[in-house]
Design an enzyme around this catalytic site. Sequence first.
Site, PDB file in Angstrom:
ATOM      1  CE  LYS A  28      -2.469   0.650   3.786  1.00  0.00           C
ATOM      2  NZ  LYS A  28      -3.550   0.434   4.765  1.00  0.00           N
ATOM      3  CE  LYS A  90      -6.224  -4.169   2.449  1.00  0.00           C
ATOM      4  NZ  LYS A  90      -5.081  -3.578   3.178  1.00  0.00           N
TER       5      LYS A  90
END
Length: 227
Positions: A28, A90
């Site tokens: 991320k 995700k």
Amino acid sequence: MTQLLISVTSIEEAKIAIENGADIIDLKDPNQGALGALSIVQINSIVTYVNAQDIAKVRTSATIGDLPMQADLISRHVAELSKTKVDFIKIGFFETNDYQPCLDALQASIKAGIKLIAVLFAESTYPANLIEAIKQAGFIGVMVDTFNKNGLTFLDFYSEKKRKELAKVVVNSGLSFGLAGSLKLQHLALVKEVNPTYIGFRGGVCDENKRRLSLNAEKIKAIRKTL
């Protein structure tokens, strides 16, 4: 046993996370929002590095980014990200009037074996049937995170009763259950009470507890011991 997810931005940070006990290496970019995405090139390099470590239990996850709930846009990004062979993808569930078009658009990816995790935000309000719809669509898990990285945690939005109710709904649906959102070592006792599948950290394991700074090995090690 509850697993430890550590969000990283580079191979160097992945190495720190693995060496100090992370079970899931989450890819991320903190500079790009709550679920900011790294580039495909960066994700490819980190996934390749993690898989080369020959540590069977370590898995990888990555986010498609802070994208609006537009079916074609989300399905396209999932398909692209799946090419990196990351273990879990995700998807942030931002507020919208109808989630079903996005769930329907992801059916081809799910049938192809891509493992999807729905990320719900603690600050948001969702339809009562959303978790069941996520399950029926074929997602493997639900994660609750915070959108506004202002120091408030999941615990600030969910009472003890609400936390237990959420955990029960997710687990009874047969989904994995992840919790994250500005969590630190001192929050572990309360979070562990609902027995999540994994607990995620970024800011709480960085220097000065700032998610855009570097990972701190000692903080990760302390959380690993507490888990």
